[in-house]
Design a protein around this motif. Structure first.
Motif, PDB file in Angstrom:
ATOM      1  N   TYR A  75       0.651  -1.315  -0.032  1.00 34.25           N
ATOM      2  CA  TYR A  75      -0.132   0.078  -0.180  1.00 34.25           C
ATOM      3  C   TYR A  75       0.845   1.308   0.183  1.00 34.25           C
ATOM      4  CZ  TYR A  75      -2.900   3.697   2.039  1.00 34.25           C
ATOM      5  OH  TYR A  75      -3.394   4.881   2.326  1.00 34.25           O
ATOM      6  N   ASN A  76       1.737   1.156   0.707  1.00 33.67           N
ATOM      7  CA  ASN A  76       2.842   2.598   0.760  1.00 33.67           C
ATOM      8  C   ASN A  76       3.694   2.661  -0.322  1.00 33.67           C
ATOM      9  OD1 ASN A  76       2.011   3.240   3.580  1.00 33.67           O
ATOM     10  ND2 ASN A  76       3.343   1.998   4.607  1.00 33.67           N
ATOM     11  N   LYS A  79       1.148   3.923  -3.053  1.00 33.29           N
ATOM     12  CA  LYS A  79       1.023   5.557  -2.836  1.00 33.29           C
ATOM     13  C   LYS A  79       2.095   6.227  -3.259  1.00 33.29           C
ATOM     14  CE  LYS A  79       0.234   6.013   1.459  1.00 33.29           C
ATOM     15  NZ  LYS A  79       0.189   6.564   2.841  1.00 33.29           N
ATOM     16  N   PHE A  86      -4.357   6.381  -7.204  1.00 29.32           N
ATOM     17  CA  PHE A  86      -5.381   6.824  -6.097  1.00 29.32           C
ATOM     18  C   PHE A  86      -5.967   8.145  -6.598  1.00 29.32           C
ATOM     19  CE2 PHE A  86      -2.237   4.180  -4.129  1.00 29.32           C
ATOM     20  CZ  PHE A  86      -2.943   3.588  -3.365  1.00 29.32           C
ATOM     21  N   SER A  92     -12.960   4.014  -2.878  1.00 32.02           N
ATOM     22  CA  SER A  92     -12.456   2.643  -2.650  1.00 32.02           C
ATOM     23  C   SER A  92     -13.346   1.752  -3.817  1.00 32.02           C
ATOM     24  CB  SER A  92     -12.509   2.039  -1.429  1.00 32.02           C
ATOM     25  OG  SER A  92     -13.791   1.950  -0.925  1.00 32.02           O
ATOM     26  N   HIS A 156      -7.066  -1.854   3.144  1.00 32.45           N
ATOM     27  CA  HIS A 156      -6.089  -0.563   3.248  1.00 32.45           C
ATOM     28  C   HIS A 156      -6.629   0.303   2.070  1.00 32.45           C
ATOM     29  CE1 HIS A 156      -2.374  -1.419   5.190  1.00 32.45           C
ATOM     30  NE2 HIS A 156      -2.453  -2.458   4.984  1.00 32.45           N
ATOM     31  N   ASP A 159      -9.676   1.729   3.890  1.00 38.05           N
ATOM     32  CA  ASP A 159      -9.378   2.905   4.866  1.00 38.05           C
ATOM     33  C   ASP A 159      -8.900   3.832   4.142  1.00 38.05           C
ATOM     34  OD1 ASP A 159     -10.352   0.717   6.782  1.00 38.05           O
ATOM     35  OD2 ASP A 159      -8.170   0.295   7.029  1.00 38.05           O
ATOM     36  N   HIS A 160      -8.047   3.950   3.158  1.00 38.35           N
ATOM     37  CA  HIS A 160      -7.330   5.168   2.526  1.00 38.35           C
ATOM     38  C   HIS A 160      -8.474   6.027   2.305  1.00 38.35           C
ATOM     39  CE1 HIS A 160      -4.727   7.479  -0.072  1.00 38.35           C
ATOM     40  NE2 HIS A 160      -5.948   7.391  -0.784  1.00 38.35           N
ATOM     41  N   TYR A 161      -9.840   5.796   1.629  1.00 37.66           N
ATOM     42  CA  TYR A 161     -10.629   6.583   1.157  1.00 37.66           C
ATOM     43  C   TYR A 161     -11.624   7.060   2.233  1.00 37.66           C
ATOM     44  CZ  TYR A 161      -8.905   6.215  -3.544  1.00 37.66           C
ATOM     45  OH  TYR A 161      -8.346   6.160  -4.667  1.00 37.66           O
TER      46      TYR A 161
END
Length: 191
Positions: A75-76, A79, A86, A92, A156, A159-161
């Motif tokens: 995920y990192n 990004k 993204f 999501s 992930h 959660d990101h959105y």
């Protein structure tokens, strides 16, 4: 399997244990220590399985713990290296709907037609937009049986959105089914 998966594993091993840990995993997996995994190149599933097994052994963790660490690293990495993924999606649902297309774009660099087809056939998405909300059903077929990783990555992204969704798996390769069938039902979508 496209080399981005291995490249992220290398990054994870370097972050948690340094060069010595990475070299130990590569040795135990029978992979040359000077291997430079390319994200546009296909590598064997057998090699990935050896790398994963060696990672579990060297880090002294179970597969769930290792996949959680890996999902966070992936995920990192995504990004930072591919921020446009993204930016293209408002939520999501849109991101995960596009995921098979993004995945298959990596296969375009693979020259072996059989390997490219195998990569492209791993994911198939069904999308639903009904009274009860949005839903995706992901059909996943891979010899690597990484459905746990897919679900962890989906968490992930959700959660990101800052969305809310539930993930259930009604069929699983680990249970002898012909494919994994992963249902994602959204209760709340931002944007």
């Amino acid at each position: 399997m496209v080399g981005m998966i291995q490249k992220v594993l290398v990054n994870l091993l370097l972050r948690v244990g340094g060069q010595e840990t990475l070299n130990e995993v590569l040795r135990k997996a029978g992979v040359p220590e000077d291997r430079n995994f390319r994200i546009d190149t296909a590598y064997s599933d057998e090699e990935w399985n050896r790398l994963l097994a060696a990672t579990l052994e060297v880090l002294k963790v179970d597969d769930v713990t290792a996949l959680k660490l890996y999902a966070e690293e992936f995920y990192n990495y995504a990004k930072n290296v591919f921020p446009v993924w993204f930016e293209m999606s408002k939520n999501s649902y849109q991101f995960l709907y596009r995921q098979p297309q993004v995945h298959n774009n990596f296969a375009t660099g693979v020259t072996n037609k059989e390997e490219r087809k195998y990569i492209e056939d791993k994911f198939h998405i069904e999308a639903f937009d009904g009274v009860e909300g949005k839903k995706l059903i992901t059909h996943y077929r891979s010899r690597n049986k990484l459905c746990k990783l897919y679900k962890l990555l989906a968490v992930h992204i959700i959660d990101h959105y800052k969305d809310q969704a539930t993930i259930t798996e009604t069929k699983c390769l680990h249970n002898g089914d012909a494919e994994c069938e992963i249902h994602i039902n959204w209760q709340e979508l931002n944007a």
